[in-house]
Enzyme design. Structure first.
Site, PDB file in Angstrom:
ATOM      1  N   ASN A 295      -7.634  -2.991  14.613  1.00  0.00           N
ATOM      2  CA  ASN A 295      -9.026  -3.297  14.245  1.00  0.00           C
ATOM      3  C   ASN A 295      -9.108  -4.469  13.260  1.00  0.00           C
ATOM      4  O   ASN A 295     -10.147  -4.702  12.652  1.00  0.00           O
ATOM      5  CB  ASN A 295      -9.710  -2.056  13.653  1.00  0.00           C
TER       6      ASN A 295
ATOM      7  N   GLU B  98      -9.761  -1.794   5.502  1.00  0.00           N
ATOM      8  CA  GLU B  98     -10.457  -1.526   6.756  1.00  0.00           C
ATOM      9  C   GLU B  98     -11.668  -2.455   6.890  1.00  0.00           C
ATOM     10  O   GLU B  98     -12.128  -3.043   5.907  1.00  0.00           O
ATOM     11  CB  GLU B  98     -10.932  -0.061   6.765  1.00  0.00           C
TER      12      GLU B  98
ATOM     13  N   HIS C 163      -7.330  -4.772  10.473  1.00  0.00           N
ATOM     14  CA  HIS C 163      -7.075  -4.474   9.061  1.00  0.00           C
ATOM     15  C   HIS C 163      -5.765  -5.112   8.598  1.00  0.00           C
ATOM     16  O   HIS C 163      -4.844  -5.331   9.390  1.00  0.00           O
ATOM     17  CB  HIS C 163      -7.149  -2.967   8.759  1.00  0.00           C
TER      18      HIS C 163
ATOM     19  N   ASP D 186       0.825  -1.212   0.000  1.00  0.00           N
ATOM     20  CA  ASP D 186       0.000   0.000   0.000  1.00  0.00           C
ATOM     21  C   ASP D 186       0.852   1.253   0.000  1.00  0.00           C
ATOM     22  O   ASP D 186       2.051   1.211   0.255  1.00  0.00           O
ATOM     23  CB  ASP D 186      -0.969  -0.016   1.199  1.00  0.00           C
TER      24      ASP D 186
HETATM   25  C1  GLP Z   1      -0.589   0.442   8.745  1.00  0.00           C
HETATM   26  C2  GLP Z   1      -0.203  -0.383   7.511  1.00  0.00           C
HETATM   27  C3  GLP Z   1      -0.461  -1.850   7.740  1.00  0.00           C
HETATM   28  C4  GLP Z   1       0.164  -2.266   9.055  1.00  0.00           C
HETATM   29  C5  GLP Z   1      -0.466  -1.528  10.190  1.00  0.00           C
HETATM   30  C6  GLP Z   1       0.068  -1.928  11.556  1.00  0.00           C
HETATM   31  O1  GLP Z   1      -1.939   0.726   8.787  1.00  0.00           O
HETATM   32  N1  GLP Z   1      -0.881   0.033   6.322  1.00  0.00           N
HETATM   33  O2  GLP Z   1       0.066  -2.584   6.656  1.00  0.00           O
HETATM   34  O3  GLP Z   1       0.013  -3.651   9.230  1.00  0.00           O
HETATM   35  O4  GLP Z   1      -0.217  -0.150   9.977  1.00  0.00           O
HETATM   36  O5  GLP Z   1       1.274  -1.272  11.780  1.00  0.00           O
HETATM   37  P1  GLP Z   1       2.270  -1.601  12.946  1.00  0.00           P
HETATM   38  O6  GLP Z   1       3.079  -2.775  12.510  1.00  0.00           O
HETATM   39  O7  GLP Z   1       3.106  -0.360  13.069  1.00  0.00           O
HETATM   40  O8  GLP Z   1       1.470  -1.882  14.165  1.00  0.00           O
END
Ligand code: GLP
Length: 242
Positions: free
Chosen positions: A135, A142, A137, A67
């Site tokens: 959440n 989402e 995702h 992304d």
């Molecule tokens: C963002 C990214 C996700 C990632 C999430 C959790 O929203 N787009 O791909 O998994 O954050 O991030 P973290 O690993 O910092 O908790």
């Protein structure tokens, strides 16, 4: 789903690295699906350290990322393109021309999504790395995202904007939209490796492993993947017997 519970972040990163290394060892021109967020940083550090010590070469590897934020140019230090170069791609021998991510400043975002979907069909992934949002995702899918969706433009939820604000000077600087692979693209990868770290992920991990398969918890679709490995630290695994 195969579940590995790691005693801490270091062990989680090491086990993830072993899986990634095995994929590239078996197939030196593997296509790696990569992810951003805080969780994979330890894995990327290990990949760089191993490469610098004369270990795995990524010379023939291709990469595709999950992304990208809408509106951030690749040289913006908050863009995911920048994150990937800074944390991994500039420090290994991968050819940058073979590293792909959505273009968040494309003039026509719908056309950009179509381009990316076509690219993903040309480059079937041997492994897709994932983190998980509190959440549930995955990438920027989402709750409520249809499971059959491919790369698309998303409006980020307030929850995700707040979570990601820690990387920005001010919450108002966090982009409100992103381009993301859809659940269908993620499920198309031959193998999925999902990493979860910290107590704030425990409920999402419970849903991922034991909950109903529902679009309300995007990660739950992974229960249907033929080769999915979850590595969680003890805090993230607290509700699944960690
Ligand atoms: C963002 C990214 C996700 C990632 C999430 C959790 O929203 N787009 O791909 O998994 O954050 O991030 P973290 O690993 O910092 O908790």
């Amino acid at each position: 789903m195969k579940i590995i519970i790691a005693k801490d972040y270091e062990e989680l990163s090491e086990k993830a690295f072993e899986i990634m290394r095995a994929v590239v060892k078996e197939k030196p021109d593997a296509v790696l699906g990569l992810a951003t967020g805080g969780t994979p940083v330890g894995l990327y550090k290990k990949m760089v350290a191993d490469y610098l010590a004369g270990g795995t070469s990524y010379r023939r590897v291709r990469t595709v990322n999950l992304d990208e934020y809408v509106g951030l140019t690749p040289d913006n230090d908050q863009s995911y393109r920048y994150f990937m170069r800074d944390n991994l791609l500039d420090h290994i021998d991968v050819d940058l021309a073979n590293t792909h991510i959505e273009n968040g400043v494309a003039p026509d975002l719908t056309a950009e999504c179509a381009r990316y979907n076509a690219l993903l069909r040309e480059l079937p992934r041997d492994i897709q790395l994932l983190g998980i949002g509190a959440n549930g995702h995955i990438a920027f899918n989402e709750p409520g995202t249809p499971f059959n969706s491919e790369t698309h433009v998303v409006d980020l939820t307030e929850n995700t904007i707040a979570m990601n604000a820690r990387f920005f000077a001010d919450e108002k600087d966090v982009p409100r939209r992103a381009l993301t692979m859809g659940p269908k693209n993620i499920m198309d990868a031959k193998k999925v490796l999902i990493l979860a770290c910290g107590a704030n992920k425990a409920e999402a991990v419970f849903g991922l492993v034991n909950g109903a398969v529902t679009e309300q918890l995007p990660a739950s679709i992974l229960q249907k993947h033929a080769d999915c490995v979850l590595i969680a630290d003890r805090e993230a695994a607290a509700l699944i017997g960690g």
